[in-house]
Design an enzyme around this catalytic site. Structure first.
Site, PDB file in Angstrom:
ATOM      1  CD  GLN A 113      -3.159  -0.414   0.043  1.00 56.29           C
ATOM      2  OE1 GLN A 113      -3.125   0.735  -0.379  1.00 56.29           O
ATOM      3  NE2 GLN A 113      -4.085  -1.274  -0.353  1.00 56.29           N
ATOM      4  CB  SER A 114       4.066   1.993  -1.671  1.00 52.07           C
ATOM      5  OG  SER A 114       4.814   3.138  -2.034  1.00 52.07           O
ATOM      6  CG  ASN A 115       0.817   6.770   1.061  1.00 46.42           C
ATOM      7  OD1 ASN A 115      -0.347   6.502   0.761  1.00 46.42           O
ATOM      8  ND2 ASN A 115       1.246   6.791   2.314  1.00 46.42           N
ATOM      9  CB  ALA A 135       4.161   2.467  -5.343  1.00 48.17           C
TER      10      ALA A 135
END
Ligand SMILES: *Cc1c(COP(=O)(O)O)cnc(C)c1O
Length: 367
Positions: free
Chosen positions: A73-75, A77
Site C-alpha cells: 500500500q505504498s503512497n 508507488a
C-alpha cells in the site's frame, strides 16, 4: 542552485498552513499544520514534491518508463504511478508482500493505493521481504532488461529518497519561509490568514519518516532558510541507527547537488544544549512512536487518530502521520519539546492507506 535543476511543476502550492486550536490542547504546543496532504488530487502527499525533481531528471534522460518500489500500500508507488500516467510515462512498481507466489495467484485487492495503481495502469511486480532488501539491485536489473528491449527506463529509489528527491523538501522549506515572511496568524476559526508582523520562527518542524528523504530535505532546508531551530523525524519503521545513517547519506548527496546546503548534525532528544557546528541542520530522529511494526498501530495510537479526527476534523493516516503526531505529543509530554512551543507539523498525506485499513479501526470507532 536548486533553482537551476530541471523541475516539473506537480505540487499545488504553496500548501496552506492552518491552525486547529483544539489540537493545541491535545498536543500541548502551538501546532501549525502544513497541509502537504493537499499537494494535489489523488496523487497528493509528500512524494510529489520529490517527484518534481526526479521525474524531471527521468524526462531529461529520455526515459519512457519509471521503475520504483514500496510496500503493497505504498503512497510513493501510487503517487509515482499517477504522475507517470499524467506525463505519458509507463510505471513499473515492485511491491512488497509476505508471499509473492500467493499474491500472483490471488486476485489483487482493489483498495486504497493498490486500486489507484491499477486504475492508472501501473505494472505491478510482487516481491518478498527478502527480495525487498535487495531492491536497488532488482530495480537496476529490471532497468537493464527493459533497455535491452529498447525501452529506456529510470529508477526512482524507495520513497523517492535520494539527494535529488530531497530537493523537493528543501524547496518546501523555502516555500514555508516565504509564508512566514508574509506573516502567519491564526484567525478565530482556526484557519490561517496571512498578516504581516507576527511571524513565528518555529521551534520545531515535525514529520513522519519512512525512507528518510523528507527528513533530509526538511532538515537542510529548515536550517538553510531559517524556518526552525531543529527538526524532528518520527520514524515509522526501522530504528534511529538506521535512519541516522540513511538521512546522513541523503544529506551528503543533496550537498553534492547544492553545496550551499548546510551539513546535518544529529542531536539526542531533549539535549538542546548539545554543540552542533554553526549553521548545521539539527535533527532529532525519534523512533519511540513507531508502534508494533510498519503500518501497524498500537491500540493507543488507533484511539489517538480517532480522537484527533473527531475533535478537529483532521484526518491522519495509520502508517505515517498518525504515528508522527502521536510521537510529537509524547515528546512534548516528556518535556523534550517545550510545552507551548510553536511547532510546524507536516501533514504528509496517506489517506488511501487509511481507506485500505478501515477494519483495523473497528474497535476504537465503536468506543
Ligand atoms: C512516504 C511518506 C512519509 C515519509 O516520507 P519519507 O520521505 O519516505 O521518509 C510520510 N508520510 C506519508 C503519508 C508518506 O507517504
Amino acid at each position: 542552485m536548486t533553482e537551476r535543476l530541471p523541475r516539473i511543476a506537480l505540487v499545488h502550492g504553496p500548501t496552506p498552513i492552518v491552525r486547529r486550536p483544539v489540537l493545541d490542547e491535545i498536543i500541548g504546543a502551538r501546532i501549525w499544520l502544513k497541509r502537504d496532504d493537499m499537494t494535489g488530487g489523488a496523487e497528493a502527499g509528500n512524494k510529489i514534491r520529490k517527484l518534481e525533481f526526479l521525474l524531471a531528471d527521468a524526462r531529461a534522460k529520455r526515459a519512457m518508463t519509471v521503475i520504483t518500489c514500496g510496500g503493497l500500500q505504498s503512497n510513493h508507488a501510487r503517487a509515482t504511478a499517477i504522475t507517470c500516467a499524467a506525463l505519458g510515462l509507463r510505471s513499473v512498481l515492485f511491491l512488497r508482500v509476505p508471499d509473492p507466489a500467493r499474491a500472483r495467484e490471488t486476485p489483487l485487492e482493489l483498495t486504497g493505493n493498490v486500486l489507484l495503481d491499477q486504475l492508472v495502469g501501473a505494472e505491478i511486480r510482487f516481491i518478498s521481504p527478502d527480495e525487498y532488501r535487495a531492491r536497488d539491485g532488482m530495480m537496476e536489473q529490471a532497468r537493464v532488461e527493459l533497455a535491452e528491449l529498447g525501452e529506456a527506463a529510470y529508477v526512482v529509489p524507495e520513497g523517492g529518497s535520494n539527494g535529488l528527491g530531497a530537493m523537493g523538501y528543501v524547496e518546501a522549506m523555502r516555500e514555508t519561509k516565504e509564508q512566514i515572511d508574509l506573516g502567519l496568524t491564526a484567525d478565530a476559526h482556526g484557519g490561517s490568514v496571512y498578516n504581516a508582523g507576527n511571524a513565528p520562527r518555529f521551534h520545531v518542524v515535525a514529520h513522519a519518516c519512512g525512507s528518510g528523504g523528507t527528513a533530509a530535505g526538511v532538515a537542510v532546508g529548515a536550517a538553510r532558510f531559517g524556518v526552525a531551530r531543529e527538526t524532528w523525524a518520527f520514524a515509522v519503521c526501522d530504528d534511529r541507527t538506521y535512519f541516522t545513517k540513511t538521512i546522513a547519506r541523503i544529506g551528503i548527496e543533496a550537498r553534492g547537488i547544492d553545496p550551499t546546503l548546510p551539513p546535518i548534525a544529529f542531536i539526542e532528544p531533549g539535549s538542546s544544549d548539545v554543540v552542533a557546528p554553526d549553521g548545521a541542520a539539527r535533527v532529532i530522529v525519534d523512533d519511540s512512536a513507531k508502534g508494533p511494526a510498519y503500518a501497524i498501530m498500537s491500540d493507543e495510537q488507533k484511539r489517538f487518530i480517532v480522537r484527533i479526527a473527531r475533535a478537529t476534523g483532521l484526518v491522519l493516516d495509520p502508517v505515517y502521520t498518525g504515528k508522527a503526531l502521536f510521537g510529537l505529543a509524547q515528546a512534548i509530554g516528556r518535556g523534550q519539546i517545550p510545552r507551548g512551543a510553536d511547532v510546524l507539523f507536516l501533514h504528509t498525506g496517506g489517506l488511501p492507506g487509511l481507506l485500505a485499513q478501515g477494519e483495523d479501526l473497528r474497535g476504537p470507532l465503536s468506543s
